[in-house]
Design a protein around this motif. Structure first.
Motif, PDB file in Angstrom:
ATOM      1  N   LEU A 161     -82.961-150.654  88.494  1.00 16.56           N
ATOM      2  CA  LEU A 161     -84.274-150.220  88.005  1.00 16.56           C
ATOM      3  C   LEU A 161     -85.386-150.576  88.986  1.00 16.56           C
ATOM      4  N   ARG A 162     -85.170-151.600  89.784  1.00 14.25           N
ATOM      5  CA  ARG A 162     -86.209-152.050  90.727  1.00 14.25           C
ATOM      6  C   ARG A 162     -86.582-150.988  91.747  1.00 14.25           C
ATOM      7  N   SER A 163     -85.670-150.054  92.012  1.00 16.65           N
ATOM      8  CA  SER A 163     -85.953-149.030  93.015  1.00 16.65           C
ATOM      9  C   SER A 163     -86.369-147.707  92.383  1.00 16.65           C
ATOM     10  N   HIS A 164     -86.724-147.738  91.097  1.00 17.27           N
ATOM     11  CA  HIS A 164     -87.121-146.516  90.399  1.00 17.27           C
ATOM     12  C   HIS A 164     -88.562-146.605  89.909  1.00 17.27           C
ATOM     13  N   ASP A 165     -89.110-145.421  89.579  1.00 16.35           N
ATOM     14  CA  ASP A 165     -90.426-145.360  88.946  1.00 16.35           C
ATOM     15  C   ASP A 165     -90.257-145.728  87.480  1.00 16.35           C
ATOM     16  N   LEU A 166     -90.939-146.774  87.050  1.00 24.25           N
ATOM     17  CA  LEU A 166     -90.821-147.224  85.672  1.00 24.25           C
ATOM     18  C   LEU A 166     -92.088-146.884  84.892  1.00 24.25           C
ATOM     19  N   ILE A 167     -91.910-146.638  83.605  1.00 26.70           N
ATOM     20  CA  ILE A 167     -93.023-146.300  82.725  1.00 26.70           C
ATOM     21  C   ILE A 167     -93.070-147.342  81.617  1.00 26.70           C
ATOM     22  N   LEU A 190     -96.327-142.796  76.158  1.00 22.91           N
ATOM     23  CA  LEU A 190     -95.167-143.302  76.886  1.00 22.91           C
ATOM     24  C   LEU A 190     -93.993-142.331  76.786  1.00 22.91           C
ATOM     25  N   TRP A 191     -93.727-141.880  75.562  1.00 20.02           N
ATOM     26  CA  TRP A 191     -92.608-140.962  75.348  1.00 20.02           C
ATOM     27  C   TRP A 191     -92.821-139.643  76.092  1.00 20.02           C
ATOM     28  N   GLU A 192     -94.023-139.117  76.034  1.00 24.35           N
ATOM     29  CA  GLU A 192     -94.294-137.835  76.692  1.00 24.35           C
ATOM     30  C   GLU A 192     -94.205-137.954  78.211  1.00 24.35           C
ATOM     31  N   LEU A 193     -94.615-139.081  78.761  1.00 23.97           N
ATOM     32  CA  LEU A 193     -94.498-139.288  80.213  1.00 23.97           C
ATOM     33  C   LEU A 193     -93.043-139.323  80.647  1.00 23.97           C
ATOM     34  N   VAL A 194     -92.203-140.009  79.854  1.00 26.26           N
ATOM     35  CA  VAL A 194     -90.771-140.048  80.176  1.00 26.26           C
ATOM     36  C   VAL A 194     -90.163-138.660  80.012  1.00 26.26           C
ATOM     37  N   ARG A 195     -90.528-137.989  78.932  1.00 26.81           N
ATOM     38  CA  ARG A 195     -89.968-136.660  78.644  1.00 26.81           C
ATOM     39  C   ARG A 195     -90.370-135.630  79.700  1.00 26.81           C
ATOM     40  N   ALA A 196     -91.500-135.864  80.353  1.00 22.85           N
ATOM     41  CA  ALA A 196     -91.959-134.948  81.399  1.00 22.85           C
ATOM     42  C   ALA A 196     -91.254-135.172  82.735  1.00 22.85           C
ATOM     43  N   GLY A 197     -90.396-136.207  82.798  1.00 26.65           N
ATOM     44  CA  GLY A 197     -89.645-136.446  84.021  1.00 26.65           C
ATOM     45  C   GLY A 197     -90.368-137.286  85.047  1.00 26.65           C
ATOM     46  N   PHE A 202     -88.449-146.635  78.025  1.00 27.12           N
ATOM     47  CA  PHE A 202     -87.667-147.282  76.974  1.00 27.12           C
ATOM     48  C   PHE A 202     -88.088-146.681  75.639  1.00 27.12           C
ATOM     49  N   ALA A 203     -87.104-146.223  74.865  1.00 24.05           N
ATOM     50  CA  ALA A 203     -87.424-145.479  73.651  1.00 24.05           C
ATOM     51  C   ALA A 203     -86.326-145.659  72.612  1.00 24.05           C
ATOM     52  N   GLN A 204     -86.597-145.139  71.416  1.00 26.90           N
ATOM     53  CA  GLN A 204     -85.627-145.216  70.332  1.00 26.90           C
ATOM     54  C   GLN A 204     -84.379-144.387  70.678  1.00 26.90           C
ATOM     55  N   LYS A 205     -83.224-144.987  70.550  1.00 26.29           N
ATOM     56  CA  LYS A 205     -81.959-144.356  70.927  1.00 26.29           C
ATOM     57  C   LYS A 205     -81.756-143.016  70.233  1.00 26.29           C
ATOM     58  N   PHE A 206     -82.021-142.961  68.938  1.00 20.35           N
ATOM     59  CA  PHE A 206     -81.762-141.727  68.198  1.00 20.35           C
ATOM     60  C   PHE A 206     -82.716-140.619  68.614  1.00 20.35           C
ATOM     61  N   LEU A 207     -83.942-140.985  68.987  1.00 18.69           N
ATOM     62  CA  LEU A 207     -84.898-139.985  69.463  1.00 18.69           C
ATOM     63  C   LEU A 207     -84.456-139.430  70.812  1.00 18.69           C
TER      64      LEU A 207
END
Length: 299
Positions: free
Chosen positions: A187-193, A227-234, A239-244
């Motif tokens: 994870l250290r070499s990735h863009d984190l949100i 947060l969710w929309e930023l991750v969903r946009a790629g 970090f989010a709810q597993k079922f979602l």
């Protein structure tokens, strides 16, 4: 005392004491400022007592007003409690039920749950309150609450429905550009949100031996939906709810465990409201839908 003042005068008095000005009190009560001013004058006349000092900055409650305010505020609370009791006594499958839940649950989970509920109870109107801060059920800010923590007030009926895992995830478009991390250290070499003002993610990473820096979170916000929309946009890994994650097209759960604490799901209502047929019906239907959401595996 010339006559017993009408309750509307006491209500206006209470609002003015709380806010210290006619304009702020008028906004709270939905009245005009002149009307509120007349209420204060009528109360003082009925009591034959001066209650406020008129100053350039507004109305300042005098000693007499401050002594009166405490029992008036207690009466307001008692009336709110009476309204709860009256609502609980209603036996009709019609009317309105007000539901509060977190922004994520309200926006991404609740709509799907409400579809069969509306079909089953078409005469019951639903009001929703997306909020990440607890609403006060005791003062009727909501009839039913979906909580991600255990409520502690004795006046509430609570039921734990299950636990939701929180996982690391990313959109497939991001992983196609940057590759898929195979273990937590990658994870250290990735863009984190992650969060803006909260250090919860950094503190948890430290607790499992994964040192992350704030600078590695290239996108930060305290809004859960953002947060969710930023991750969903790629835009990165979040970090989010597993079922979602599992139910959202294009989203990918990363294949390692970060030992993030589970998110408990509690359904809550006031114990007096639990006797209302319509509130009990919606409460039970929500419980059924949430349990199904938590326990039904995705394909």
């Amino acid at each position: 005392m010339n006559r017993e003042p009408d309750w509307s005068l006491w209500r206006s008095f209470s609002a003015v004491v709380k806010h210290g000005s006619l304009s702020a009190a008028a906004r709270e009560l939905g009245l005009s400022q002149p009307t509120l001013g007349r209420h204060i004058e009528a109360l003082e006349l009925a009591l034959d007592l001066s209650l406020f000092e008129r100053t350039l900055s507004g109305l300042k409650a005098n000693e007499a007003a401050l002594r009166l305010y405490e029992p008036v505020a207690a009466a307001e609370t008692a009336l709110a409690q009476a309204a709860i009791l009256a609502q609980g006594a209603q036996a009709e499958f019609s009317g309105t039920v007000r539901i509060t839940a977190s922004a994520v649950v309200s926006n991404y989970i609740l709509p799907t749950l409400l579809l069969p509920i509306r079909e089953r109870y078409p005469a019951i109107a639903i009001e929703t309150v997306p909020s990440d801060s607890p609403e006060n059920l005791l003062l009727r800010e909501a009839d039913i609450a979906i909580r991600m923590f255990r409520p502690t007030q004795l006046e509430l009926v609570t039921k734990k429905l299950g636990d939701i895992p929180i996982i690391a995830c990313a959109h497939e478009s991001y992983l196609a550009r940057r590759g898929t991390p195979g273990q937590p250290v990658d994870l250290r070499s990735h863009d984190l949100i992650g969060f803006d003002r909260s250090d919860a993610i950094l503190d948890h990473a430290e607790s499992i031996g994964l040192s992350l820096r704030r600078e590695q979170f290239v996108l930060r916000t305290d809004s859960q939906t953002q947060l969710w929309e930023l991750v969903r946009a790629g835009l990165g890994i979040g970090f989010a709810q597993k079922f979602l994650v599992e139910r959202t097209p294009g989203m990918v759960a990363l294949g390692f465990d970060l030992a993030i604490p589970m998110l408990p799901v509690w359904l809550t209502t006031h114990k007096e409201l639990f006797t209302s047929h319509r509130i009990r019906a919606i409460y039970d239907a929500l419980a059924e839908g949430l349990i199904d959401y938590i326990n039904t595996p995705t394909s």
